[in-house]
Design an enzyme around this catalytic site. Structure first.
Site, PDB file in Angstrom:
ATOM      1  N   GLN A 223       0.858  -1.189   0.000  1.00 39.46           N
ATOM      2  CA  GLN A 223       0.000   0.000   0.000  1.00 39.46           C
ATOM      3  C   GLN A 223       0.891   1.236   0.000  1.00 39.46           C
ATOM      4  OE1 GLN A 223      -3.808  -0.752   0.336  1.00 39.46           O
ATOM      5  NE2 GLN A 223      -2.588  -2.360  -0.639  1.00 39.46           N
ATOM      6  N   GLY A 264     -11.698   1.923   4.949  1.00 39.70           N
ATOM      7  CA  GLY A 264     -10.801   1.155   4.107  1.00 39.70           C
ATOM      8  C   GLY A 264      -9.962   2.019   3.179  1.00 39.70           C
ATOM      9  N   HIS A 265      -9.044   1.351   2.458  1.00 40.74           N
ATOM     10  CA  HIS A 265      -8.110   2.094   1.610  1.00 40.74           C
ATOM     11  C   HIS A 265      -8.816   2.732   0.414  1.00 40.74           C
ATOM     12  CE1 HIS A 265      -7.074  -1.923  -0.687  1.00 40.74           C
ATOM     13  NE2 HIS A 265      -8.357  -1.651  -0.691  1.00 40.74           N
ATOM     14  N   ASN A 266      -8.303   3.898   0.052  1.00 39.01           N
ATOM     15  CA  ASN A 266      -8.781   4.673  -1.103  1.00 39.01           C
ATOM     16  C   ASN A 266     -10.188   5.225  -0.938  1.00 39.01           C
ATOM     17  OD1 ASN A 266      -6.967   2.247  -2.544  1.00 39.01           O
ATOM     18  ND2 ASN A 266      -6.466   4.332  -3.181  1.00 39.01           N
ATOM     19  N   SER A 284     -12.261   1.952  -1.528  1.00 40.38           N
ATOM     20  CA  SER A 284     -12.569   2.671  -2.764  1.00 40.38           C
ATOM     21  C   SER A 284     -13.998   3.184  -2.843  1.00 40.38           C
ATOM     22  CB  SER A 284     -12.273   1.795  -3.995  1.00 40.38           C
ATOM     23  OG  SER A 284     -10.908   1.444  -4.038  1.00 40.38           O
TER      24      SER A 284
END
Length: 366
Positions: A223, A264-266, A284
């Protein structure tokens, strides 16, 4: 209760109203007592406030609590004031169209006085890298670790055991409670409040199937994105915001996240959106401005929620929502009024089943 200031530190009611940040908010004291203007040492509820505290009435249903209220002053709307009629009372009255907001601003004023009395400076046990830049007026508590390339803005305060990773940028007047962790390449705007145990920039949950290694095995996706928090953000205890895989995870200006939330990521969260405890947002997903996500709601990944979307507690959102409004349910979720109609029918399913069987039996006998 609570009484927050000593008598010699307490402002008069007029001084308090003048010093609090009430710009744009109408508030006007009404002189209804012959006594001198009281000094205000703290805030309290209508039922608990004493003779040196200010209280507020924001819900007309609680007007009966004005009877016997012992506060020095009470904030209320003009309509509530008119409802007093000839009712006997000992408190001063402050007229305001938004008493609850007024209470919030006064609470900020008292809390700022509390913070201003805390010790300042850099504790001798803190470890600060030579290349870190710490601005004037910054307080760093015991056993903090400040790594290479960090920049900390003026007036920011770090509680004990905070860890600030490489190349982090922390804005002005931020408050980090004990044990906050900022991984590398995290950017935090001005006036952020980050509560204990919160973590920013941990790796997002990114793995690719790796059958060459073993059946069902996974290869980690490094990441390499970051996390950006805007201005005036508040993040609750033990909430986590993962770093992006390639792009940044972004939390907009004025966003408020409760305790134990997973971002979460993004993910991208628009300005002034608020989330209650235990919400989970998968990677996302894009959330618009001024949204509210109630406790324990779950948002699937790669979704888009438009501006002014309000998600009820426990709701599972599995597809995009573009129309403003309230959404509720898990079987699946639906627009709130539609969900209510469906829920009402579900509560009658057993009865409807019996009626249907009776109709089928009658029809088969004909």
């Amino acid at each position: 209760m609570p009484v927050l200031l000593a008598p010699d530190q307490a402002p008069t009611l007029h001084e308090l109203l003048a010093e609090a940040n009430t710009v744009g908010l109408d508030c006007k004291p009404v002189d209804t007592r012959n006594e001198s203007v009281p000094r205000i040492q703290g805030l309290g509820s209508l039922t608990s406030a004493g003779s040196t505290e200010i209280s507020f009435l924001s819900n007309p249903k609680l007007r009966n609590q004005l009877d016997g209220c012992a506060a020095a002053a009470v904030i209320m709307t003009d309509a509530d004031y008119q409802s007093l009629e000839a009712r006997d009372h000992s408190y001063c009255i402050v007229l305001c169209s938004q008493p609850y907001l007024m209470y919030a601003l006064l609470a900020q004023w008292f809390d700022q006085r509390r913070v201003s009395r805390l010790e300042t400076g850099i504790h001798p046990t803190a470890i600060i890298a030579p290349t870190a830049h710490v601005a004037d007026g910054v307080s760093i508590g015991p056993y903090c670790v400040i790594e290479e390339g960090v920049r900390i803005g003026q007036g920011s305060r770090l509680g004990a055991h905070c860890v600030i990773g490489t190349n982090v940028v922390l804005g002005n007047d931020c408050l980090l409670h004990a044990r906050v962790t900022l991984y590398h390449n995290v950017t935090v705007g001005d006036r952020a409040i980050l509560h204990s145990g919160s973590v920013f920039g941990a790796d997002g949950f990114g793995f690719a199937p790796d059958p060459h290694n073993a059946a069902g095995a996974w290869a980690k996706i490094a990441q390499i994105g970051g996390v950006i928090l805007g201005n005036d953000v508040e993040i609750g205890a033990n909430t986590t915001v993962d770093r992006g895989a390639l792009e940044n995870t972004v939390v907009g200006n004025g966003v408020k996240l409760d305790n134990q939330i997973m971002i979460g990521h993004n993910v991208k969260i628009g300005d002034h959106t608020a989330m209650a405890a235990c919400v989970g947002v998968a990677g996302s997903t894009i959330i618009g401005q001024r949204c509210t996500i109630a406790g324990a709601a779950m948002l699937s990944g790669h979704l888009v929620l438009g501006d002014d979307v309000h998600v009820s507690g426990g709701t599972a959102v599995t597809s995009n929502i573009s129309t403003p409004g309230r959404y509720t349910g898990v079987y699946p979720f639906a627009e709130h009024s539609q969900w209510q109609r469906n829920a009402a029918v579900l509560s009658q399913l057993a009865q409807l089943r019996r009626r249907l069987r009776a109709v089928e039996k009658t029809h088969s006998n004909q």
